[in-house]
Structure formats: structure tokens, C-alpha cells
Design a protein around this motif. Structure first.
Motif, PDB file in Angstrom:
ATOM      1  N   ASN A 282      89.736  11.370  33.205  1.00  0.00           N
ATOM      2  CA  ASN A 282      91.270  11.778  33.917  1.00  0.00           C
ATOM      3  C   ASN A 282      91.191  11.919  35.323  1.00  0.00           C
ATOM      4  O   ASN A 282      92.030  12.347  36.039  1.00  0.00           O
ATOM      5  CB  ASN A 282      91.866  12.819  33.266  1.00  0.00           C
ATOM      6  N   ILE A 283      89.938  11.890  35.838  1.00  0.00           N
ATOM      7  CA  ILE A 283      89.681  12.329  37.446  1.00  0.00           C
ATOM      8  C   ILE A 283      90.317  11.105  38.119  1.00  0.00           C
ATOM      9  O   ILE A 283      90.507  10.042  37.664  1.00  0.00           O
ATOM     10  CB  ILE A 283      88.369  12.484  37.728  1.00  0.00           C
ATOM     11  N   GLU A 284      90.649  11.464  39.443  1.00  0.00           N
ATOM     12  CA  GLU A 284      91.317  10.557  40.307  1.00  0.00           C
ATOM     13  C   GLU A 284      90.401   9.444  40.899  1.00  0.00           C
ATOM     14  O   GLU A 284      89.394   9.674  41.327  1.00  0.00           O
ATOM     15  CB  GLU A 284      91.656  11.167  41.492  1.00  0.00           C
ATOM     16  N   ASN A 285      90.673   8.351  40.251  1.00  0.00           N
ATOM     17  CA  ASN A 285      89.683   7.052  40.430  1.00  0.00           C
ATOM     18  C   ASN A 285      90.359   6.086  40.456  1.00  0.00           C
ATOM     19  O   ASN A 285      91.356   5.685  39.219  1.00  0.00           O
ATOM     20  CB  ASN A 285      88.668   7.236  39.462  1.00  0.00           C
ATOM     21  N   ASN A 286      90.294   5.211  41.523  1.00  0.00           N
ATOM     22  CA  ASN A 286      91.407   3.600  41.607  1.00  0.00           C
ATOM     23  C   ASN A 286      91.044   2.618  40.272  1.00  0.00           C
ATOM     24  O   ASN A 286      91.762   2.274  39.692  1.00  0.00           O
ATOM     25  CB  ASN A 286      90.979   2.844  42.633  1.00  0.00           C
ATOM     26  N   GLN A 287      89.777   2.673  40.016  1.00  0.00           N
ATOM     27  CA  GLN A 287      89.461   1.507  38.756  1.00  0.00           C
ATOM     28  C   GLN A 287      89.965   2.354  37.429  1.00  0.00           C
ATOM     29  O   GLN A 287      90.576   1.659  36.613  1.00  0.00           O
ATOM     30  CB  GLN A 287      87.983   1.629  38.534  1.00  0.00           C
ATOM     31  N   LEU A 288      89.727   3.426  37.269  1.00  0.00           N
ATOM     32  CA  LEU A 288      90.253   4.438  36.328  1.00  0.00           C
ATOM     33  C   LEU A 288      91.916   4.335  36.040  1.00  0.00           C
ATOM     34  O   LEU A 288      92.531   3.979  35.015  1.00  0.00           O
ATOM     35  CB  LEU A 288      89.905   5.928  35.936  1.00  0.00           C
ATOM     36  N   PHE A 289      92.758   4.340  37.146  1.00  0.00           N
ATOM     37  CA  PHE A 289      94.105   4.022  37.393  1.00  0.00           C
ATOM     38  C   PHE A 289      94.170   2.761  36.847  1.00  0.00           C
ATOM     39  O   PHE A 289      95.267   2.612  36.088  1.00  0.00           O
ATOM     40  CB  PHE A 289      94.521   4.410  38.732  1.00  0.00           C
ATOM     41  N   ILE A 290      93.690   1.765  37.196  1.00  0.00           N
ATOM     42  CA  ILE A 290      94.024   0.335  36.839  1.00  0.00           C
ATOM     43  C   ILE A 290      94.106   0.287  35.457  1.00  0.00           C
ATOM     44  O   ILE A 290      94.976  -0.364  35.054  1.00  0.00           O
ATOM     45  CB  ILE A 290      93.399  -0.658  37.722  1.00  0.00           C
ATOM     46  N   GLY A 291      92.803   0.698  34.853  1.00  0.00           N
ATOM     47  CA  GLY A 291      92.976   0.483  33.603  1.00  0.00           C
ATOM     48  C   GLY A 291      93.199   1.374  32.579  1.00  0.00           C
ATOM     49  O   GLY A 291      93.373   1.424  31.300  1.00  0.00           O
TER      50      GLY A 291
END
Length: 400
Positions: A282-291
Motif C-alpha cells: 500500500n505504499i505510494e508507488n506508480n506501478q502499484l497504483f496501476i495494478g
């Protein structure tokens, strides 16, 4: 005067012949019973019933199959979509539970919003940008079923068709099918065979084979959703995961790899040592946001080509409370890790429990997504006269 010759046949010979003929028929009948209705002959650990997986699909009755080993591990399949419908494995106390998501009936598998529980994926696992690729200067257009992209073989992927099943033994089965030329836009008649073996080491060995009569692309994989605490038993955030990869393939906003191989070190994608799946999800990361969580392809160590027949330990998962362990071995160059980000609780599983947010994970051995359009990725091209092969092993154990 002519005399017709007569042949004397002793009665004992006729009786022996009748016994042999009858015996062969009984043996064949029993073989068919084992192949088609084996679940009626044994006490199943799963709550699934064979009759709930026997429906008419285009004039063909689907069937239910069971594999077992000497340790009591049990795997069930249907020949529709070559789906693995239940997988019973023990915990550290010897208690068996079903560790894959799914439904109580085949009709529910077919009509559910989640289309891929336990199925084979093909002809091409994962995404192809805009559903387009070229072979030898010829441009091909596939069906698009994921925005503007092609996903998991299209609307009539391998998960949505009947397979010819042949149960070879109590612990062994194979599925066969010919995918016709231009099915979902793919060139070539593709002859596919998938072989499953459940060993006494609690390994489920999956071997894929394919041949074509026209140059085409192939990328087959298996899509079970796992929860080692038992299907429906909470999230997988506390599962410990190791992925044997120093890099992964980052994606653009529609989940198509950019072509870059990005190092995992110093990022939430570093699973080179066992780490809780939920630790950094759940940390702020663009790749985690996309998926909406993890849904990326990892580049397995020393496996950018399939020049070696050796299998790599691709991943290891530990559920600390039950003690269940799953290891994944493969000869593929990549593995897709998906953390169940689109499970939302609206799906009720086979035990009557809702499948909530991040209540399962997938580890799909594969070539890289969109490889036909990325020349620096390992090739998925298959030409006539060559054999496509791929191996995936899911091995189960416990720790105390």
C-alpha cells in the motif's frame, strides 16, 4: 463327390475365448469408469460433487476427474476450460483444506465475473498491446477483450472451450485440443497437449506441448488463485513470498510492459528474500497504483532464454499459521505475480465464504507479456516442425 472339410474346436477353447472377450470388455468398461467417474468410486476430501460438473456444452457432456497420491493430496478437474476445481493439501497438523478459489458448480465457473479460476490460459497468457502483432511481415489482429488490448487468449480463450480428457492413472491426466487456424485471430492449427502428474512428493507437475502448421505465437500458463490458509479464509497479506528475480517488467497505464527490465532492489518489488505480501503493497508507488497492487511479470534469474532444460525455483510461499508451503519451479523466463486486487467480496466461493479483497494470489509461469511486440523480450514464436514445451511445478510442503 466333394467333401466339405470340417474343423473341430474343443469346448475348452470356446470357453477360454469367451472369458478373454468378456474380460477385455470388463477391463475397458472399468477403464472408462475410472476416466470419467472416478469420483464416484472413492471418498472425496473436497465438498464438490461430480454431478454438479456434468452439464451439456454444445451437445457434449462435461466430466469431473480426480487425482490422488499416497499422502492423501487430492486434485480435481473439469474438462471444460481444463480447470483445476479443488486442491486439498494438509497443514502442519495434517488437516486438509482446499487452497484454490472456485465454485460448487461448473455453471457458476462459466457464468461468474471472474473467468479464470483454475483454468489453462492460451493461446497467449497475459496481454498483447492493441491485439496486434506481426510474423514475417504479415500483420495479425486478435480480438480485444481488455480495453484496447488482448488478454489471456480473447473471448474464446482456452479457458472457455472443451478439452478431450484422458485419465492415465490415479495420479495422472492429460488434456488435448486442436485450436483451429485464426481462432481469436491466431494463425495456424495449433495442436495442444497438457499433462498433469501428482507425485508422492506432493508435486503437481504441469507439462505443456504444442505444434503448429503455420508460424504463430504461443504462451501457455495455469491460472489457479491460491490461499494457503484455505479458500475464503481471509487475505493473503500475511503470506510470506520469495520470488527468484532481480528485475521485473514495469507497465504503462494499461498494464502493457514498457520494454524496460527494472531492478527490484530498493523497491516494493524486491521479494528476493521471504517477505509478507502486504508489507509494502500500500505504499505510494506508480506501478502499484496501476495494478491496484502487485500484477507484474518478474524476470527470473538466469532464464532470459530457454536454452537450458533445468527448472528454476521461481517462487516460494509460506503461510505461517497453517505452516503450508508452496514452491513453484519452471523452465519459463518469467512469472506473473498477482495479489488478488480485483477480488471485492461480491464473489461467494464453493464453501459459502465471500472472496474478499486480496484473498488470493496467482503465480503464473510464462514468457513476458506483449513479447511479440518487444524484440528484446524472449521470443514466443513457434514455427511448423518445432515443438513448444513448457513446465510448471507447484510443490506443497509444511513447516512446523
Amino acid at each position: 463327390m466333394s467333401v466339405k472339410s470340417q474343423v473341430f474346436i474343443p469346448k475348452w477353447y470356446l470357453i477360454l475365448l469367451l472369458i478373454l472377450v468378456f474380460g477385455c470388455r470388463v477391463k475397458e468398461k472399468n477403464r472408462e469408469s475410472i476416466t470419467s467417474f472416478k469420483s464416484e468410486k472413492i471418498d472425496l476430501k473436497t465438498s464438490l460433487k461430480a454431478k454438479d460438473f456434468e452439464i451439456d456444452v454444445n451437445g457434449v457432456t462435461t466430466k469431473f476427474f480426480v487425482l490422488t497420491n499416497k499422502n492423501g493430496v487430492e486434485v480435481t478437474f473439469t474438462d471444460y476450460g481444463q480447470r483445476l476445481t479443488s486442491l486439498m493439501v494438509p497443514d502442519k497438523n495434517g488437516k486438509f483444506e482446499d487452497v484454490v478459489l472456485g465454485f460448487k458448480t461448473l455453471k457458476k465457473f462459466i457464468t461468474a465475473k471472474e473467468k479464470y479460476f483454475g483454468s489453462i490460459i492460451g493461446r497467449y497468457g497475459n496481454r498483447i498491446a492493441d491485439g496486434k502483432f506481426s510474423i514475417d511481415g504479415t500483420r495479425y489482429s486478435l480480438t480485444v477483450n481488455n480495453g484496447n488490448n488482448h488478454l489471456h487468449g480473447g473471448f474464446k480463450g482456452f479457458n472457455n472451450v472443451m478439452w478431450k480428457a484422458n485419465q492415465i492413472a490415479d495420479n495422472e491426466i492429460e488434456f488435448l485440443r486442436i485450436s483451429p487456424d485464426m481462432e481469436e485471430g491466431y494463425p495456424g492449427n495449433l495442436k495442444v497437449r497438457v499433462h498433469y502428474l501428482l507425485t508422492d512428493k506432493n508435486e503437481l507437475i504441469i507439462k505443456y506441448f504444442a505444434e503448429t502448421d503455420k508460424a504463430t505465437i504461443v504462451n501457455l500458463t495455469h491460472h489457479s488463485f491460491f490461499n494457503l490458509a484455505g479458500e475464503g479464509n481471509g487475505t493473503i497479506n500475511n503470506h510470506l513470498l520469495m520470488i527468484n528475480a532481480d528485475s521485473y517488467t514495469p507497465v504503462n497505464k494499461v498494464s502493457i510492459p514498457t520494454g524496460e527490465l527494472r531492478a527490484v532492489k530498493g523497491t516494493p518489488f524486491d521479494f528476493t528474500k521471504l517477505k509478507a505480501i502486504g508489507k509494502e503493497i500500500n505504499i505510494e508507488n506508480n506501478q502499484l497504483f496501476i495494478g491496484k497492487g502487485y500484477d507484474q511479470n518478474f524476470v527470473l534469474r538466469n532464464d532470459l532464454s530457454k536454452s537450458s532444460n533445468k527448472l528454476t525455483l521461481a517462487a516460494r510461499v509460506v503461510e505461517p499459521i497453517s505452516g503450508r508451503v508452496m514452491e513453484v519451479f519452471t523452465d519459463e523466463p518469467g512469472i506473473q505475480f498477482y495479489s488478488g486486487n480485483f477480488l471485492g467480496g461480491g464473489t461467494i466461493g464453493k464453501s459459502g465464504k465471500p472472496y474478499g479483497y486480496r484473498s488470493a494470489f496467482c503465480l503464473e509461469t510464462q514468457h513476458f507479456p506483449n513479447a511479440p511486440n518487444q524484440p528484446n523480450f524472449p521470443s514466443t514464436l513457434l514455427r511448423p516442425g518445432l515443438m513448444y514445451t513448457s513446465t510448471c511445478i507447484y510443490k506443497f510442503d509444511v513447516i512446523h
